[in-house]
Design an enzyme around this catalytic site. Structure first.
Site, PDB file in Angstrom:
ATOM      1  N   CYS A 240       0.835  -1.192   0.000  1.00 10.77           N
ATOM      2  CA  CYS A 240       0.000   0.000   0.000  1.00 10.77           C
ATOM      3  C   CYS A 240       0.876   1.251   0.000  1.00 10.77           C
ATOM      4  O   CYS A 240       2.078   1.155   0.226  1.00 10.77           O
ATOM      5  CB  CYS A 240      -0.921  -0.020   1.214  1.00 10.77           C
ATOM      6  SG  CYS A 240      -0.049   0.209   2.751  1.00 10.77           S
TER       7      CYS A 240
ATOM      8  N   CYS B 226       3.717   1.665   2.665  1.00 14.56           N
ATOM      9  CA  CYS B 226       4.949   0.886   2.516  1.00 14.56           C
ATOM     10  C   CYS B 226       5.837   1.503   1.439  1.00 14.56           C
ATOM     11  O   CYS B 226       7.066   1.525   1.555  1.00 14.56           O
ATOM     12  CB  CYS B 226       4.645  -0.560   2.149  1.00 14.56           C
ATOM     13  SG  CYS B 226       3.114  -1.165   2.796  1.00 14.56           S
TER      14      CYS B 226
END
Lengths: 75, 370
Positions: A10, A13
């Protein structure tokens, strides 16, 4: 120096990875950045809150995105 | 060209395409656009300031001041079963912020914590028990269905967890979870408690049907209390983190909500009333089942289930199917099923989806009778 970014992909990260890369560039240290995206591998580290950053086997931060400056201090 | 340039080119092309294909001088289109704008206006005037904003501040406060570690203790494998189910059903609000954090937490609780049951409870309740969503539901759709949503979401999450555990009887590996101590907040629990009570008070008072002057002064009084606590009792660091987290929530939720509201308003005049009434008009098994299945597969970005339900109810959807949609909508969608499948496997995911659909349908049926 082995830097592992734990996260399933996502935006958070990705941001952590970007910060880690920037910290590496700016300190000119030698290191490789590895992304761990498989859930099973992530919890093998004992981490449940992504994103997380592991440097040379030690968990430095989890559940949040540390700033570039903070990451630099861990090198 | 940089990546940013490609992105910009895409958006310019998309906007152009939209306006190129707008039907010229068509009544239905103009009508829909006006309806979308009006619905946005309604939300802006009636729900954003008095409901969303306080809810966002509360969500921000929860994520900063409630220590995740204290909650995770109850989801570890030493915790008593009934405690972990209960905690799992409400901790979504505290533990999971973005949908991508739910999955690792779920995997952790399942393999190294309290087991499959509480993990499934958390998986369902995480997206379902969302502070902003609950208060917005009460504000827009009414207190009755808002309360029903919370009650049944908690109930279904626990039942789903228990059912999964009962069917599959998974064992937990005896590994420990990493529970790191984060910095202790220097605010005493009493002050913190008062802070939350005041924040929630603003929301609750706003929903009451009382004399506007009284309402306004109560809200003003509570807000003043919050500001005083922040000024005198919080360290600058805590306050800064709180405001930052609130803004993070706002950044994620509000733009999508506004788009969702506009789209819901846009399609409202276009929805075929007869079809909606035929499918969902009554509190019968078919209506609830279809609504439940629709909710399970359809993707709703956080909060957008509310304006969409508003449109459907306006076109004749009964209260039972509406609740069924509210329950199955946020927690499941076709994309999320595919992701869950990677962790649970096809068989267990299939059972989970069936459980959610069945329980949501039953909840809708029950609510429809009330």
């Amino acid at each position: 120096m082995k830097i592992e970014i734990l996260g399933s992909g996502c935006p958070k990260c990705k941001q952590l990875e970007a910060n880690a890369r920037k910290a590496l560039e700016e300190t000119k240290k030698k290191g490789e950045i590895v992304k761990v995206t498989e859930i099973d591998k992530i919890i093998d580290y004992g981490v449940m809150s992504t994103p997380a950053i592991v440097i040379d086997g030690k968990i430095k931060a989890y559940g949040r995105i540390p700033e570039v400056e903070e990451i630099k201090k861990w090198f | 060209m940089e990546k940013k340039d490609w992105s910009l080119m895409f958006w310019i092309a998309l906007v152009f395409a939209i306006f190129y294909f707008i039907p010229p001088n068509s009544d239905w289109f103009n009508n829909s656009v006006l309806s979308g704008i009006n619905l946005l206006g309604e939300y802006a005037k009636q729900h954003v300031l008095t409901c969303l904003l306080p809810a966002l501040f509360i969500a921000g406060a929860i994520s900063v001041f409630i220590k995740k570690e204290k909650v995770m203790k109850y989801l570890g494998h030493e915790a008593k079963k009934y405690v972990s189910y209960g905690v799992a059903s409400v901790s979504g609000a505290i533990l999971a912020v973005c949908s991508c954090t739910i999955l690792p937490l779920f995997a952790g609780i399942r393999k190294r914590g309290a087991g499959l049951g509480p993990a499934v409870t958390f998986l369902f309740a995480g997206p379902a028990i969302n502070i902003a969503a609950i208060f917005l539901t009460m504000s827009v759709l009414g207190l009755k269905i808002g309360l029903a949503r919370v009650f049944f979401a908690v109930l279904i999450s626990i039942l789903a967890g228990l059912t999964m555990q009962f069917i599959f009887r998974e064992k937990v590996e005896k590994e420990k979870l990493i529970i790191q101590e984060t910095e202790e907040s220097k605010v005493s629990n009493i002050v913190l408690g008062l802070f939350f009570v005041l924040l929630v008070g603003v929301l609750v008072v706003n929903g009451l049907q009382i004399n506007p002057l009284l309402k306004f002064s109560l809200i003003g009084f509570f807000t003043l209390g919050v500001i005083l606590i922040v000024l005198f009792k919080f360290r600058n660091h805590s306050t800064k983190m709180w405001l930052e987290e609130t803004w993070n929530f706002a950044k994620i939720l509000l733009p999508l909500l506004f788009i969702g509201v506009f789209v819901a308003g846009f399609i409202m005049p276009l929805l075929p009333q007869s079809l909606i009434e035929n499918l969902f008009g009554q509190n019968n098994l078919i209506g609830n089942l279809i609504a439940s299945v629709f909710g399970a597969f359809m993707y709703f970005s956080t909060l957008t289930e509310i304006p969409i339900l508003q449109a459907l109810i306006a076109k004749g959807m009964a209260s039972g199917p509406a609740l069924a949609l509210l329950l199955s909508g946020p927690s499941l969608s076709l994309p999320s099923m595919l992701v869950i499948r990677k962790v649970l496997g096809t068989k267990k995911t299939g059972v989970y989806v069936l459980i959610v659909i069945i329980y949501s349908t039953i909840a809708g049926l029950i609510f429809g009778l009330l």
